[in-house]
Write an enzyme that holds these catalytic residues in place. Structure first.
Site, short mmCIF file in Angstrom:
data_model
loop_
_atom_site.label_atom_id
_atom_site.label_comp_id
_atom_site.label_asym_id
_atom_site.label_seq_id
_atom_site.Cartn_x
_atom_site.Cartn_y
_atom_site.Cartn_z
N ASP A 195 0.86 -1.19 0.00
CA ASP A 195 0.00 0.00 0.00
C ASP A 195 0.89 1.24 0.00
O ASP A 195 1.62 1.49 0.96
CB ASP A 195 -0.91 -0.02 1.23
N ASP B 225 -2.86 2.45 -6.18
CA ASP B 225 -1.78 2.52 -5.19
C ASP B 225 -1.69 1.31 -4.27
O ASP B 225 -1.00 1.39 -3.24
CB ASP B 225 -1.92 3.79 -4.34
N GLU B 226 -2.32 0.21 -4.60
CA GLU B 226 -2.18 -0.97 -3.75
C GLU B 226 -2.38 -2.25 -4.55
O GLU B 226 -3.04 -2.27 -5.58
CB GLU B 226 -3.14 -0.92 -2.56
#
Length: 423
Positions: free
Chosen positions: A40, A134-135
């Site tokens: 993350d 973003d993860e």
């Protein structure tokens, strides 16, 4: 405390070593069966802006819209410590943090850097399930022969992202996706947290019920009415009681998650289930023609994203939010999947015309396409005397122009006149 509070970095019970690994019983961590990693990125949008604008480092940074109804898309940790968080109205965020530096979202830039980060992850293992810009989840089973155990792999990933891109990430390491996700949240920012299988319940049970997937505000209230405050409370409640109070599906799922049981594998071949975008107006709009133009603009964005991902969709939906915040959704299924903006916009406009909201002041409109399939599997069969319009070819040319010269370089004439008409 809800999962949203956990994600804002508010403390929960537990202790970290200097390396960010929890020795839950005081002994060295055994990571042998912790083959699921959740990566993350830390405050990704605002971190990218700090990278692009080094002069603002150390200051509160907010990414989001700046109009009267602007909303926070992201905030760095100095801003978060002042109470700013995503989805907060920008006006409130600036009252809490008046000295913050505000940047408008630059989604193309964020996607470019995201792609580079995902390349790092896929160099470790092909078993990567990207779940947002973003993860991502990784299954590192089998990678240990080449790179070492899960903890060593997690450290390697963090070092490469920092060295190659100047960004930090937090990594949760566990045996399941659910626990790995919670672990990465727990160690933010810039941390590494391992939860060995033998100590999963020791980690989970002190957490608030809001940490469980599927527990939103209403479900959390229902659990609290039952006297359940922590994940441990849920685990000790008979599953049949949970099913009776919450419904069979949700009750059964929470009963399993409370014990750390999550059978879902990392799915590297999974595709988006839908593509959507929406716009909140600075002031309520009642003019149907302006709404129809906005639906076309949003359809253009959705279609471009579909084509970029190599997908087409069969179900078109719209979201219409009135001035009183009441939200109406409508959808229809097309004869065949499409990635053509004109076809998506045509369906969206028909749905708007049939919504009963023509002339009603709206604060937000949105377009969504679902039922996605690979576009190369879609073969349009022309009916007798039907002419091939060529719109798909035209829009692909437009994609190339936009890629090279920006979103405003080429667009439908009705949108080009928008600024003139709306002043």
């Amino acid at each position: 405390m809800s999962r949203r509070q956990l994600e804002r970095g508010e403390p929960v019970r537990g202790a970290l070593t200097d390396e960010g690994i929890v020795p839950l019983d005081g002994r060295p961590v055994d990571d042998a069966d912790c083959t699921v990693l959740h990566i993350d990125m830390d405050a990704f949008f605002s971190s990218v802006e700090e990278l692009r604008h080094p002069e603002v480092r150390g200051r509160p940074v907010i990414v989001g819209g700046t109009g009267p109804r602007g909303v926070v898309a992201a905030a760095n940790y100095p801003a978060r410590r002042r109470g700013v968080h995503s989805a907060m109205p920008m006006s409130r965020a600036l009252r809490l943090c008046p000295h913050a530096v505000v940047f408008p979202p630059d989604l193309p830039a964020y996607r470019r850097i995201s792609a580079r980060v995902m390349d790092i992850l896929r160099s470790v293992t092909p078993q990567v399930e990207q779940i947002s810009v973003d993860e991502a989840f990784l299954d590192v089973t089998g990678a240990d022969r080449r790179l070492g155990g899960p903890v060593r792999i997690a450290r390697r990933i963090r070092d490469r992202i920092r060295t190659e891109h100047g960004l930090t990430c937090s990594v949760g390491v566990a045996a399941t996706k659910f626990v790995a996700k919670l672990a990465s949240t727990r160690c933010k920012p810039d941390g590494l947290l391992v939860v060995p299988t033998a100590h999963t319940t020791t980690f989970l049970h002190p957490l608030p019920v809001g940490a469980l997937w599927g527990v939103g505000e209403r479900t959390e209230q229902a659990l609290r009415r039952m006297g359940l405050r922590t994940v441990g409370d849920v685990a000790r409640t008979p599953p049949e009681t949970l099913r009776h109070e919450l419904g069979r599906a949700l009750g059964s799922r929470l009963a399993e998650l409370a014990w750390g049981r999550d059978p879902r594998p990392v799915a590297p071949d999974s595709v988006d289930k839908s593509v959507s975008t929406e716009e909140t107006f600075d002031t309520d709009v009642r003019d149907p023609e302006r709404i129809r133009r906005e639906l076309l603009r949003l359809s253009e964005k959705v279609a471009r994203r579909l084509r970029a991902a190599g997908n087409a969709g069969r179900t078109v939906g719209i979201k219409l939010r009135r001035a009183d915040f009441a939200t109406v959704t409508r959808s229809r299924t097309l004869p065949e999947p499409t990635d053509v903006a004109r076809e998506i916009a045509g369906a969206a406009r028909e749905l708007y015309a049939a919504s009963g909201l023509l002339g009603t002041p709206l604060r937000l409109v949105g377009v969504r396409v679902e039922g996605l399939v690979p576009a190369d599997r879609v073969h349009h069969q022309l009916a007798l005397d039907e002419e091939e319009t060529g719109w798909r070819t035209v829009e692909r040319v437009q994609d190339e122009v936009v890629r090279r010269f920006g979103a405003e370089a080429l667009r439908p004439a009705s949108l080009a006149l928008r600024d003139e008409d709306d002043v």
